[in-house]
Scaffold this active site. Structure first.
Site, short mmCIF file in Angstrom:
data_model
loop_
_atom_site.label_atom_id
_atom_site.label_comp_id
_atom_site.label_asym_id
_atom_site.label_seq_id
_atom_site.Cartn_x
_atom_site.Cartn_y
_atom_site.Cartn_z
N ASP A 409 30.01 -78.54 126.87
CA ASP A 409 29.80 -79.98 126.90
C ASP A 409 28.62 -80.04 125.84
O ASP A 409 28.43 -78.64 125.95
CB ASP A 409 29.31 -80.20 128.44
CG ASP A 409 28.87 -82.34 127.61
OD1 ASP A 409 29.74 -82.11 127.59
OD2 ASP A 409 27.70 -82.38 128.71
N THR A 411 26.79 -82.71 125.73
CA THR A 411 24.76 -83.61 126.03
C THR A 411 24.39 -83.05 127.44
O THR A 411 25.13 -83.23 128.10
CB THR A 411 25.16 -85.31 125.73
OG1 THR A 411 25.88 -85.28 124.86
CG2 THR A 411 23.93 -86.07 126.46
N GLU A 507 18.03 -95.92 125.29
CA GLU A 507 16.99 -96.67 125.36
C GLU A 507 15.97 -96.43 125.99
O GLU A 507 14.49 -97.33 125.05
CB GLU A 507 17.82 -98.35 126.86
CG GLU A 507 18.80 -98.81 126.00
CD GLU A 507 19.39 -100.11 126.98
OE1 GLU A 507 19.24 -100.09 128.41
OE2 GLU A 507 20.43 -100.91 126.84
N LYS A 572 21.54 -104.03 119.25
CA LYS A 572 22.39 -103.53 118.68
C LYS A 572 23.38 -102.18 118.70
O LYS A 572 23.66 -102.58 120.63
CB LYS A 572 20.73 -102.54 118.99
CG LYS A 572 20.55 -102.55 120.64
CD LYS A 572 19.57 -101.38 121.49
CE LYS A 572 19.30 -100.31 121.94
NZ LYS A 572 18.97 -101.53 123.66
N ARG A 603 20.43 -88.84 116.92
CA ARG A 603 20.53 -90.43 117.66
C ARG A 603 21.04 -91.69 116.82
O ARG A 603 19.88 -91.94 117.41
CB ARG A 603 21.83 -90.00 119.36
CG ARG A 603 22.05 -89.41 119.97
CD ARG A 603 21.93 -88.86 121.73
NE ARG A 603 22.10 -89.46 122.10
CZ ARG A 603 23.16 -89.54 122.58
NH1 ARG A 603 23.81 -88.22 122.67
NH2 ARG A 603 23.93 -89.85 123.68
N ASP A 685 30.89 -87.16 122.50
CA ASP A 685 30.19 -88.25 121.43
C ASP A 685 30.60 -88.60 119.95
O ASP A 685 31.25 -87.81 119.86
CB ASP A 685 28.52 -86.96 120.66
CG ASP A 685 27.37 -87.72 121.04
OD1 ASP A 685 27.61 -89.14 120.50
OD2 ASP A 685 26.56 -87.59 121.43
N ASN A 825 31.44 -86.27 133.91
CA ASN A 825 32.59 -86.15 132.90
C ASN A 825 33.18 -84.69 132.72
O ASN A 825 34.35 -84.69 132.37
CB ASN A 825 31.98 -86.79 132.06
CG ASN A 825 30.87 -85.80 131.15
OD1 ASN A 825 30.30 -85.41 131.83
ND2 ASN A 825 31.12 -86.33 129.71
#
Lengths: 1139, 368
Positions: A409, A411, A507, A572, A603, A685, A825
């Protein structure tokens, strides 16, 4: 009645197979309403244990004898009990008993732990509302219908329907990290009609029933309705998954809630979800089973041959029954077929040791004990997390040494999943917060405008709008206290104890970045968002609406009214979803910056705004409320509404957030590459970011030629053409040099890297309508992949990750795959791969739990595979081969002896030797070897990853080496048997002329056997710790002491004394000693010779390095001494020849 | 079912969070012991041509002299063997061999003449040898009762089932029971020396010391001590093939009668292979320089009781001297010489390999 009001729900009613009715607080519904049948529900007891005190023995026995090996030995044991066999039932009964007992003790202990865990869970106190009062109950006593009070940070004891919460709006926040790995805070809603009842007294007055479906494992599905009786008039309300609080989830940011128990105990969704993982079997186990079949065939054929020969030999009655050796009358009466069959069984029993019972125990013990070395490993301990590696199954230790494909994976696995705000770009001017660039030299700082040198007033206005937009356009919550799980960030270190919490770490990073740039988001208060601007003034904005984020739109918006009365929409989102909606702004500069950032692996998000006039705002309001009120296709209509609202945007700028690579990730990937392992990155991603990470982590090199198999390309060409194109490119290059790339390390020839995205993958994998054609796609795709050193799959759904793993697993070479990931995931691919590894990341522990092994950081994978995997593979392969070898040595002389005893099944060895050979004389050295062996230092293994290739493809357990070991065993057996035979041949070898009998013969063979087999292991041992010395010499001494003792006493409990003084008498004879020494030497000779010659002529990389380090360690001096010695020897030899 | 597959481990850190959750995290650092880190100090030998070479030469140099020594010793042993089965019509025991069956009552006598070319020095051991006699047959080997032979009175009356079909005779238990005892070798051999004036003088044969000391004194015991064996064996039957009861095996010597009769004990130690020899008598060395058995003519008087022709067996009488390494057996010497030579030869081969290849390998890895 209710149905007429709520048609939508009742329509589905017919689909319910069954439903349950729950009386809240166990209050009967008022008479006159529909009569419900009271159902019986289980209590809230969680039972994970398998056994109870009473059924342990029968149930455990049953389970154990379901295993083929155990069953086989049971059958042998029963045969020995029933018919007259050459060996006593003890010989197989005792080992079997030992095996069964050890396993039973282990399983019993594990079950006891489960009982303990169950009790802890079942007895944990729960607050229940009864008669208007809160009382404490043990969790297991909770019943369906109880009203439960849950306080903040408590875990829900069962599945509950939320009735009321401490918040006025009847919502509560919950984290389901332990269920699905999502650490974000989710909002759940109370039933609208009961949300006002938020004290225990009031809750007690609720009079309602709930009808809902029977429990099912899907975490996200729940259908039900609640009937509330107010003034005896039932009001029906729908219940959905947003009302259902699941067992295992934790209440967050909410003081307390009241809820009613719906599903309890084993019916909770959590309990239903913990299905057993399918048993994974390692490649070693598979070859072990194959060997077993071979040996079973050998065993049966031996028995058949001997039975047949017996009857041929016996055809002469004077051989069958000479005068000195008559049968009993009963035996003579027996039918010849029955006699032949019992003879066959007797031979089977005699030779059954060739299939070693104890191998299973030893393998199991080796795996179980060996796995502790992984857990103990200091280098796999992470100080930061305070975690060490976890082994969930020890069955796969050796598989770690066989990995050919690693699926990782991105991330949280390759990267830290710790977002940090790097920069923002407003109209092409780049701003970098000071806190970040402290001490760092920005690579191309020359082209950047720093925040201090901001340009003119018009730009400045844009800039402030941008900052405010980022401060407002988010769903971050502010948590005032310190004790928050999940993402913690101090607003002011030291000063305040507030934290930002959000489902998205990006965020939080953004809001925090804004704080560093001078704009601090304070709180959401009465629908007003408060921010602290650069001048330390509090600005207030009315939050009018939030257009929440979804992965299809890939953007979110807020609508706010500034104190000046102007209404803004801030939006955004991903660049691809913002740019098409922008009508003005410095798009080109921003786009350039975004692309640059994406290439650097950052990112990126774009920010835009739209000023809404009052009319427009009214229109927006109408659009939204209409969509939200829709009963059908609500999601679709909302999406349409959002689409209409988020348009005509003015671009403000872009942000860049870095998800840093984990420490030593690149080094790890490089090592894996060198070890011949193919690394695939599977990520959700986007391509650019993922590709950048791949470059950063050295998955792709500068000279890697990237092949793209993406939607972009398939839009231009058909999938068919692209695939064939690529495969042609790849094959042209690799056609002649496949061999080369496999062994060559430098990789001078072009490396290929493949990038594929989810959509294209779906197209490739789609079961074709044209039949043969799609299979073709798959094969072509596999062919391309095989020739690529690295593959990046981006935009993957969790299930697609598993699909990829499955695809590779099923390809014709059947490579061993390993999947590593940290999030929920990744669970599907972790379960699918041969070996699943969980990284103890930030996204909950779901992956860790479903994995076979868990490590704190990605970098630990290196040691896990290159050192532990390598060692375990070496160890277990030796263990398996050695076990078969030593049993061939053991049984083959017995087979040969049949030719000299009239095929009468006379055992060569005494019962005690037969029994103890595998369980005590030769068991410990190999067990210790298989725990301690290090053929090469672990530092070298880590430094030199290509050593891993030496053991690839199960190289030590392939048929040639198996045959070598078996032939060696047969050779040793022949040497031992005929050595003793010629020694005994019609002569005496004592100095007093007395004769030895058959038991001395067997004891001589057995003594040579035990020594040979142990010395063989000693020759294979490369790592002699004091433990090895102790065990190897100790077990030989034990054998001698045991033999002395066994023959030294007339054992009163035995009805035969055939071993009395046999061993001592044998040792008192000189030739016996000479022959023991000779036979051991002769047995070991070929193996030593093979080892030495192979090492000299065809050394493997491993062997070269062993010699290298050895010579280096011993130094020159020893080398010279050796040389001088050789010269002397040569000289002596020369003189001998000449004379 | 679900219940059984659900694992309690999954729950940790939530309900019982304190036990294994973050609180314990600090204690989780593994101990840094050498054992746990797999870094115990160790000797790491590697078998290379270089390191094995000396061993090969040493083995060669040690084994070859040993082998030569053993071979010479074995060659110095005198052994004389004579087959008296009488299967051919011109052999002296032909008639006996034809007439004797296992249940014949009349003993048959025959004599065999032979000449010793060279004298036998020191103690001479007299063996009888049987061929094609499967004393190691499973049915035969287990057909005995060691408790009974150890003097256990209850086993005397009630022998083990393993003795079937030689367990009881009529109603009486057989002592000693079983096939081994039943088939006791009962030829008697007497040796005469024919001196120069043709007179025969009996060669003294010692019947003590032919069985293992431990067997005679511990493993085999007469029931109720050695006195009055007739009473002790009262109520038992003799084995069916025997002419006389067990307490009549050697009436002259109570220390050699009953179960502790040495001929019986020797027979009871079952041979490993179908062709075997058993020690029969010892001819003690004579004082002075006279050889134990001077060269010359001898005559062997045989009481021919034991039938072997039915199963194609052979009977032999063997006279042998003994060295420290036992009887004549060139195998060990030859094997030592062979293995030693192979080792030496392989040493040379390895030396060549070592010089050709090992140097190359090591020099490739460690420059100079």
């Amino acid at each position: 009645m209710p149905c007429s009001k709520l048609k939508g729900i009742c329509v589905g009613e017919e689909n319910w197979v069954d439903s349950r009715t729950i009386y809240i607080g166990h209050k009967e519904p008022p008479p006159g309403t529909e009569a419900f049948i009271q159902q019986r529900f289980p209590d809230n007891r969680i039972v994970s244990s398998k056994y109870t005190f009473w059924n342990f023995i029968p149930k455990n026995m049953f389970e154990q004898f379901r295993r083929v090996a155990n069953f086989y030995f049971l059958i042998i044991f029963l045969v020995q009990l029933i018919i007259d066999t050459p060996t006593s039932p003890v010989t197989s009964g005792l080992p079997l008993f030992f095996v069964i007992t050890v396993t039973a003790i282990k399983q019993g202990y594990e079950d006891w732990l489960r009982h303990k865990a169950d009790n802890a869970v079942n007895q944990c106190p729960v607050h229940v509302v009864q008669h208007g009062k809160v009382t404490r109950k043990q969790s297991r006593k909770l019943r369906v219908g109880d009203v439960v009070l849950v306080k903040e940070d408590e875990t829900f004891p069962c599945d509950l329907v939320l009735l009321a919460s401490s918040r006025d709006d009847g919502t509560c926040f919950v984290t389901t990290a332990s269920l699905d790995g999502e650490s974000s805070h989710k909002t759940y809603y109370a039933v609208q009609d009961t949300k006002a009842y938020n004290t225990e007294k009031e809750v007690d007055t609720i009079h309602a029933t709930i009808e809902c479906e029977q429990p099912q494992p899907d975490l996200y599905k729940f259908v039900g309705r609640i009937n509330i009786y107010m003034n005896n008039e039932p009001v029906a309300r729908p219940l959905g998954s947003e009302n259902l609080l699941l067992r295992g989830a934790t209440l967050k940011n909410t003081e307390y809630i009241y809820a009613v128990a719906i599903y309890t105990g084993m019916e909770t969704k959590m309990a239903l979800n913990y299905q057993s993982k399918s048993q994974k079997r390692s490649a070693v186990e598979k070859s072990m089973n194959a060997y077993l079949v071979v040996y079973l065939c050998i065993l049966i054929s031996k028995a058949v041959i001997n039975t047949a020969l017996k009857y041929v030999w016996q055809s002469d009655p004077n051989r069958d029954e000479p005068f000195y050796n008559q049968r009993t009358e009963a035996e003579r009466q027996r039918h010849i077929l029955i006699r032949a069959f019992t003879d066959f069984l007797a031979f089977m029993v005699l030779f059954n040791y060739i299939i070693p019972v104890s191998m299973y125990v030893t393998v199991e013990m080796q795996k179980f004990l060996g796995s502790y070395f992984i857990m103990w490993d200091d280098e796999m301990f992470d100080e930061e997390l305070g975690e060490r590696a976890v082994v969930n199954t020890s069955d796969l230790n050796e598989e770690l040494g066989q990995v050919e494909y690693v699926f990782t994976d991105k991330t949280g696995t390759l990267t830290e999943n710790n977002m940090e705000f790097i920069e923002c770009c407003v109209d092409g001017h780049v701003y970098v917060p000071h806190a970040i660039c402290n001490g760092q030299v920005m690579p191309d700082a020359a082209g950047m405008d720093m925040i201090d040198s901001s340009p003119g007033p018009e730009a400045r206005e844009h800039e402030e709008l941008f900052f405010r937009a980022l401060c407002l356009c988010h769903t971050v919550q502010v948590k005032e206290e310190e004790t928050v799980d999940g993402i913690k960030h101090g607003i002011h270190q030291g000063k305040s104890t507030s934290f930002y919490i959000s489902s998205s770490p990006d965020e939080v990073a953004l809001v925090e970045g804004m704080k560093r740039l001078g704009f601090t988001y304070l709180r959401l208060n009465d629908g007003q968002m408060e921010i602290l601007n650069r001048e330390n003034e509090v600005e207030k904005f009315d939050l009018l609406d939030v257009l929440t984020f979804d992965s299809v739109r890939r953007r979110m918006s807020v609508i706010v009214r500034a104190s000046t009365g102007e209404v803004y929409l801030f939006c955004k989102g991903a660049d691809s979803s913002i740019f098409p909606r922008v009508i003005s702004g410095k798009v080109d500069q921003v786009r350039a910056r975004v692309e640059q950032n994406a290439v650097e692996g950052l990112r990126t998000l774009c920010v835009a705004y739209r000023r809404l006039s009052p009319d427009q705002y009214q229109e927006v309001c109408q659009l939204l409320s209409r969509a939200r009120l829709a009963l059908q296709d609500r999601d679709k209509r909302l999406a349409e509404a959002y689409d209409l609202i988020e348009k005509d945007l003015i671009l403000l700028g872009a942000t860049a957030v870095e998800d840093r690579l984990q420490e030593k990730a690149a080094d790890t990937i490089e090592s894996l590459h060198k070890a011949g392992i193919k690394v695939w990155v599977l990520t959700g991603d986007k391509m650019e970011t993922a590709a950048a990470t791949c470059y950063a982590s050295k998955l792709f090199h500068r000279n890697t030629q990237i092949l793209e198999l993406t939607t972009k390309r398939t839009e231009e060409q058909s999938l068919h053409d692209v695939l064939f194109d690529l495969s042609r490119t790849v094959l042209r290059q690799h056609g002649g040099m496949t061999r080369d790339t496999f062994s060559g390390l430098s990789g001078d020839c072009t490396d290929y890297g493949l990038i594929i995205d989810g959509a294209t993958l779906t197209a490739v994998m789609r079961p074709g309508q044209e039949g043969s054609n799609s299979g073709n796609y798959k094969e072509k795709f596999l062919e391309i992949c095989r020739n690529c050193s690295a593959v990046l799959c981006c935009r993957m759904a969790p299930l697609q990750k598993a699909q990829i793993v499955k695809l590779i697993k099923a390809s014709e070479e059947h490579p061993i795959t390993l999947a590593i990931g940290d999030g929920a995931n990744d669970v599907s691919m972790i379960l699918e791969a041969h070996v699943g590894i969980g990284v103890m990341g930030k996204e909950g522990r779901q992956a860790v739990r479903n994995s076979d092994y868990a490590i704190p950081k990605f970098k630990h994978l290196k040691k896990m595979l290159l050192v532990h995997g390598h060692y375990y593979y070496i160890r277990i392969s030796e263990l398996v081969q050695y076990f078969f070898y030593k049993n061939v040595c053991f049984i083959f002389p017995q087979f040969l002896y049949q030719f000299f005893c009239g095929f009468s099944q006379q055992p060569l060895y005494d019962t005690a030797y037969l029994t103890l050979y595998n369980i005590s004389f030769t068991s410990l050295p190999i067990l210790l070897y298989s725990l301690m062996e290090q053929h090469i230092n672990m530092d070298i293994l880590k430094k030199d990853p290509c050593l891993y290739r030496d053991i690839a493809k199960n190289s030590l357990l392939r048929w040639p080496s198996f045959i070598y070991w078996t032939v060696l065993g047969v050779y040793d057996a022949i040497v031992m048997f005929f050595g003793a035979y010629f020694l005994f041949d019609n002569t005496t070898f004592t100095s007093n002329g007395q004769m030895f009998g058959n038991w001395t013969f067997g004891t001589l063979v057995f003594t040579v056997l035990v020594f040979t087999v142990t010395f063989k292991l000693a020759l294979d041992t490369h790592y002699w710790t004091w433990i090895n010395h102790f065990v190897i010499w100790g077990s030989l001494i034990f054998f001698v002491v045991f033999s002395l003792l066994w023959g030294g006493i007339i054992w009163p409990f035995l009805n035969y004394q055939r071993m009395y003084y046999v061993f001592m008498q044998m040792l008192s004879s000189g030739p016996a000693w000479f022959s023991i020494i000779l036979l051991i030497t002769a047995s070991l000779l070929p193996d030593v010779l093979k080892k030495v010659i192979w090492r000299a002529l065809w050394p493997t990389t491993t062997e070269r390095i062993q010699v290298g380090t050895n010579a280096g360690r011993n130094g020159e001096l020893l080398y010279k001494i050796k040389k001088i010695f050789f010269l002397i020897v040569l000289w002596v030899f020369w003189n001998n020849c000449c004379n | 079912m679900m219940a059984s597959s659900y694992n309690a481990k999954e729950e940790d850190g939530h309900h019982s969070g304190a036990s294994s959750g973050a609180g314990a995290a600090k204690n989780r650092k593994p101990d840094n012991t050498a054992f746990k880190q797999q870094r115990l100090p160790a000797w790491q030998p590697i078998l290379t041509a270089g390191s094995v070479l000396p061993a090969f030469f040493v083995i060669g140099l040690i084994f070859i002299p040993i082998g030569i020594g053993l071979y010479v010793t074995s060659n110095n042993i005198r052994e004389f063997e004579i087959d008296y089965t009488g299967e051919s019509s011109n052999s002296p025991c032909y008639s006996c061999a034809k007439n004797v069956t296992w249940n014949s009552t009349e003993p048959c006598f025959c004599t065999v003449n032979f000449t010793l070319e060279r004298p036998f020095e020191s103690n001479v051991f007299m063996y009888y040898g049987l061929s094609n006699f499967y004393q190691n047959h499973r049915r035969y080997v287990k057909s005995r009762d060691d408790r009974q032979l150890n003097g256990d009175p209850s086993s005397l009356r009630n022998p083990s089932k393993e003795c079937e079909p030689y367990r009881t005779s009529g109603d009486l238990p057989i002592a000693p029971c079983g096939a081994i005892a039943n088939s006791l070798f009962n030829d008697s051999l007497v040796l005469y020396y024919i001196d120069s004036n043709n007179s025969q003088s009996e060669v003294p044969l010692v019947k003590k010391g032919i069985a293992w000391w431990t067997d005679k004194h511990v493993k085999f015991k007469n029931p109720g001590g050695n006195s009055n064996l007739t009473a002790a064996f009262q109520g038992t039957a003799k084995p069916v093939n025997w002419r006389k009861a067990v307490y009549e095996l050697d009436p002259s010597d109570p220390e050699n009668n009953g179960f502790i009769n040495e001929d019986f004990i020797v027979w009871m130690r079952t041979a490993a292979l179908p062709t075997f020899r058993k020690l029969y008598r010892i001819i003690q060395k004579k004082p002075g320089a006279t050889p134990t058995l001077p060269s010359g003519n001898y005559v062997l008087h045989i009481t021919y009781n034991y039938p072997v022709l039915s199963f194609d067996g052979r009977k032999r009488m063997i006279l042998s001297t003994i060295s420290w390494m036992g009887g004549k057996n060139p195998f060990l010497g030859i094997a030592y010489i062979t293995v030693g030579s192979i080792c030496f030869f392989l040493g040379v081969v390895l030396l060549i390999i070592h010089h050709k290849y090992d140097n190359r390998n090591t020099s490739a890895d460690i420059p100079s």
